[in-house]
Write a protein that holds these residues in place. Structure first.
Motif, PDB file in Angstrom:
ATOM      1  N   ARG A   1      32.093  56.554  37.929  1.00 58.58           N
ATOM      2  CA  ARG A   1      32.782  56.021  36.763  1.00 58.58           C
ATOM      3  C   ARG A   1      33.798  54.948  37.151  1.00 58.58           C
ATOM      4  O   ARG A   1      34.065  54.029  36.389  1.00 58.58           O
ATOM      5  N   SER A   2      34.339  55.065  38.352  1.00 59.45           N
ATOM      6  CA  SER A   2      35.335  54.087  38.812  1.00 59.45           C
ATOM      7  C   SER A   2      34.731  52.702  38.997  1.00 59.45           C
ATOM      8  O   SER A   2      35.454  51.706  39.056  1.00 59.45           O
TER       9      SER A   2
ATOM     10  N   MET B   1      25.255  39.009  40.789  1.00 58.78           N
ATOM     11  CA  MET B   1      26.286  39.914  40.291  1.00 58.78           C
ATOM     12  C   MET B   1      26.798  40.863  41.363  1.00 58.78           C
ATOM     13  O   MET B   1      27.958  41.263  41.346  1.00 58.78           O
ATOM     14  N   GLN B   2      25.943  41.212  42.318  1.00 60.52           N
ATOM     15  CA  GLN B   2      26.420  42.046  43.420  1.00 60.52           C
ATOM     16  C   GLN B   2      27.559  41.353  44.172  1.00 60.52           C
ATOM     17  O   GLN B   2      28.575  41.973  44.499  1.00 60.52           O
ATOM     18  N   LYS B   3      27.398  40.065  44.414  1.00 58.38           N
ATOM     19  CA  LYS B   3      28.435  39.322  45.134  1.00 58.38           C
ATOM     20  C   LYS B   3      29.672  39.109  44.259  1.00 58.38           C
ATOM     21  O   LYS B   3      30.803  39.138  44.743  1.00 58.38           O
ATOM     22  N   ILE B   4      29.463  38.906  42.967  1.00 57.97           N
ATOM     23  CA  ILE B   4      30.601  38.742  42.055  1.00 57.97           C
ATOM     24  C   ILE B   4      31.420  40.027  41.996  1.00 57.97           C
ATOM     25  O   ILE B   4      32.654  39.998  42.066  1.00 57.97           O
TER      26      ILE B   4
ATOM     27  N   SER C   1      36.101  43.043  42.060  1.00 59.28           N
ATOM     28  CA  SER C   1      36.122  44.419  41.581  1.00 59.28           C
ATOM     29  C   SER C   1      37.405  44.709  40.806  1.00 59.28           C
ATOM     30  O   SER C   1      38.505  44.438  41.275  1.00 59.28           O
ATOM     31  N   GLY C   2      37.251  45.222  39.592  1.00 57.85           N
ATOM     32  CA  GLY C   2      38.401  45.565  38.767  1.00 57.85           C
ATOM     33  C   GLY C   2      39.035  44.404  38.033  1.00 57.85           C
ATOM     34  O   GLY C   2      40.020  44.583  37.307  1.00 57.85           O
ATOM     35  N   LYS C   3      38.480  43.217  38.176  1.00 55.78           N
ATOM     36  CA  LYS C   3      39.079  42.012  37.575  1.00 55.78           C
ATOM     37  C   LYS C   3      38.218  41.396  36.467  1.00 55.78           C
ATOM     38  O   LYS C   3      38.536  40.328  35.963  1.00 55.78           O
ATOM     39  N   ILE C   4      37.141  42.085  36.103  1.00 55.35           N
ATOM     40  CA  ILE C   4      36.248  41.582  35.061  1.00 55.35           C
ATOM     41  C   ILE C   4      36.495  42.366  33.779  1.00 55.35           C
ATOM     42  O   ILE C   4      36.368  43.592  33.749  1.00 55.35           O
ATOM     43  N   ASP C   5      36.848  41.663  32.704  1.00 48.45           N
ATOM     44  CA  ASP C   5      37.178  42.327  31.440  1.00 48.45           C
ATOM     45  C   ASP C   5      35.969  42.538  30.541  1.00 48.45           C
ATOM     46  O   ASP C   5      36.019  43.353  29.612  1.00 48.45           O
TER      47      ASP C   5
ATOM     48  N   MET D   1      23.888  34.979  30.834  1.00 53.03           N
ATOM     49  CA  MET D   1      24.839  35.988  31.308  1.00 53.03           C
ATOM     50  C   MET D   1      26.230  35.384  31.293  1.00 53.03           C
ATOM     51  O   MET D   1      26.445  34.292  31.825  1.00 53.03           O
ATOM     52  N   GLU D   2      27.181  36.108  30.667  1.00 54.02           N
ATOM     53  CA  GLU D   2      28.537  35.562  30.587  1.00 54.02           C
ATOM     54  C   GLU D   2      29.576  36.599  30.973  1.00 54.02           C
ATOM     55  O   GLU D   2      29.457  37.792  30.660  1.00 54.02           O
ATOM     56  N   PHE D   3      30.612  36.115  31.667  1.00 56.10           N
ATOM     57  CA  PHE D   3      31.697  36.949  32.175  1.00 56.10           C
ATOM     58  C   PHE D   3      32.995  36.576  31.474  1.00 56.10           C
ATOM     59  O   PHE D   3      33.293  35.388  31.297  1.00 56.10           O
ATOM     60  N   TYR D   4      33.763  37.595  31.104  1.00 56.70           N
ATOM     61  CA  TYR D   4      35.064  37.407  30.459  1.00 56.70           C
ATOM     62  C   TYR D   4      36.140  37.830  31.452  1.00 56.70           C
ATOM     63  O   TYR D   4      36.245  39.010  31.808  1.00 56.70           O
ATOM     64  N   VAL D   5      36.913  36.842  31.915  1.00 63.26           N
ATOM     65  CA  VAL D   5      37.896  37.084  32.973  1.00 63.26           C
ATOM     66  C   VAL D   5      39.143  36.240  32.729  1.00 63.26           C
ATOM     67  O   VAL D   5      39.143  35.319  31.903  1.00 63.26           O
ATOM     68  N   GLU D   6      40.201  36.551  33.482  1.00 57.50           N
ATOM     69  CA  GLU D   6      41.351  35.650  33.500  1.00 57.50           C
ATOM     70  C   GLU D   6      40.930  34.366  34.203  1.00 57.50           C
ATOM     71  O   GLU D   6      40.102  34.372  35.117  1.00 57.50           O
ATOM     72  N   GLU D   7      41.525  33.256  33.791  1.00 59.83           N
ATOM     73  CA  GLU D   7      41.078  31.951  34.280  1.00 59.83           C
ATOM     74  C   GLU D   7      41.164  31.825  35.799  1.00 59.83           C
ATOM     75  O   GLU D   7      40.353  31.125  36.418  1.00 59.83           O
ATOM     76  N   GLN D   8      42.106  32.522  36.407  1.00 62.44           N
ATOM     77  CA  GLN D   8      42.284  32.402  37.862  1.00 62.44           C
ATOM     78  C   GLN D   8      41.061  32.905  38.652  1.00 62.44           C
ATOM     79  O   GLN D   8      40.908  32.580  39.829  1.00 62.44           O
TER      80      GLN D   8
END
Length: 392
Positions: free
Chosen positions: A170-171, A272-275, A280-284, A342-349
């Motif tokens: 789950r983590s 996506m494995q490399k992303i 890790s933990g930074k994708i919203d 495929m789209e990712f929602y993240v902070e701009e940094q």
């Protein structure tokens, strides 16, 4: 003739309203906004783990493959059908962070009078080859057999589907929490990725009923009557001008239109494995733009507006479909992925890291938009053809 008229007459829907109504009120699993339903760990009863099971098919893409195979004798198009059905499972599951150790089982129903054993052999053998190729890229998939049935009374040509299962921590899950301030990084679905051998038109496995009938010539209605539903009015079947073997020139190479539309659904799992390893933990949030096209995200947001105002140029395949069909651009973006799946929602940094990783696989990627506060869920898409708004 309106787009909605055509959709209704062909028995398809860009929004799947009836399906969503049918499952309304059903248990949504452990996390309502997760892209896939996530279940408790029934396998081992671990509170730290969860189970995922997903099912999907290549849809009506098999009907076009049937036509192309009969027209040209090219069995290789069935390899793409196997990949389509597999990837529609894998890349949905990837959106919640499931990227490895996935169990696959196939369900194939065919009309034996039309679909030969050579077709079945091509699909099954390529499934094994695809699994081998994914393993070489670091993605482990395990084949668990399946069912192949001769069901000519209910299947006109062939239906190819897969069910996928995985157990994960789950983590490691990604649960959509798309919020004000996120930027949207989109990965292209067209071009030639480093792990592909030929140009990919970017079709995926959505919108094929519309594409098939809007692009290709009326001659196929008589030539291959089993390629379409006899209950569908002839006035909306094969109303285009193109032959399956007509060609278009893309990047200096002639590609038949039949194969262009049949381009296999690209998997993003190696990327996506490399992303995930880097962020890790930074994708919203992660959205696989399948049914619903560029509006898919509206089902996974609350009180925010997703603004897409820096889209990729429309690839040749989707320009062809729009020109042949005359479909309005608003509907095009709702039916098709339009070249970005495929789209990712993240902070701009974090955006540039995703772009760089995608580019390392020869897949274009860029920031296509952002997320802002709003009174309700909304998607706004701005293109050269206008600005279009969609609501849940």
């Amino acid at each position: 003739m309106s787009d909605q008229y055509n959709y209704d007459k062909r028995g398809v829907s860009a929004t799947k309203d009836e399906v969503h109504k049918a499952i309304e009120g059903l248990d949504k699993g452990l996390f309502e906004k997760a892209f896939c339903k996530i279940l408790p760990d029934f396998v081992a009863g671990s509170a730290e783990h969860c189970n995922l099971m997903h099912a999907d098919t290549a849809g009506t893409k098999t009907s076009l493959a049937y036509m192309y195979w009969k027209e040209t004798g090219d069995l290789s198009v069935w390899r793409g059908i196997a990949q389509d059905a597999i990837v529609m499972n894998l890349d949905d599951m990837a959106c919640v962070g499931c990227l490895d150790d996935i169990v696959l089982s196939s369900t194939i129903g065919r009309n034996k009078n039309l679909i030969s054993g050579d077709v079945i052999k091509e699909i099954i053998q390529y499934t094994a080859q695809f699994v081998k190729e994914m393993k070489e890229l670091g993605v482990n998939i395990h084949l668990a057999g399946g069912e192949t049935a001769d069901v000519g009374d209910i299947v006109r040509t062939i239906d190819v589907g897969y069910t996928a299962f995985a157990r994960m921590k789950r983590s490691d899950l990604v649960i959509n929490d798309i919020k004000h301030g996120n930027v949207i990084v989109s990965l292209s679905s067209s071009g030639t990725a480093s792990y592909e051998t030929e140009y990919n038109g970017g079709m995926g496995s959505n919108g094929l009923t519309s594409a098939r009938h809007d692009v290709f010539d009326k001659e196929y209605l008589d030539k291959y009557p089993d390629s379409s539903d006899p209950n569908t009015p002839a006035e909306v079947k094969f109303v285009g001008s193109k032959k399956l073997t007509d060609t278009v020139n893309i990047d200096g190479k002639d590609i038949t239109i039949g194969k262009l539309v049949l381009s296999p659904t690209r998997t993003y799992l190696p990327v996506m494995q490399k992303i995930f390893a880097a962020l890790s933990g930074k994708i919203d949030g992660i959205i696989h733009c399948t049914g619903g096209g560029q509006t898919k995200v509206v089902k996974f947001i609350d009180k925010v507006k997703v603004i897409k105002d820096n889209m990729f140029n429309v690839p040749p395949l989707f320009e062809l479909i729009q020109k042949e069909s005359g479909t309005g651009w608003k509907e095009m973006y709702q039916v098709f992925n339009m070249g970005q799946r495929m789209e990712f929602y993240v902070e701009e940094q974090y955006a540039q890291q995703i772009i760089d990783i995608s580019n390392s696989f020869n897949i274009d990627a860029k920031i296509i938009g952002r997320v802002e506060k709003a009174p309700k869920a909304e998607v706004e898409i701005t293109t050269a053809h206008g600005t279009f708004n969609y609501f849940n």
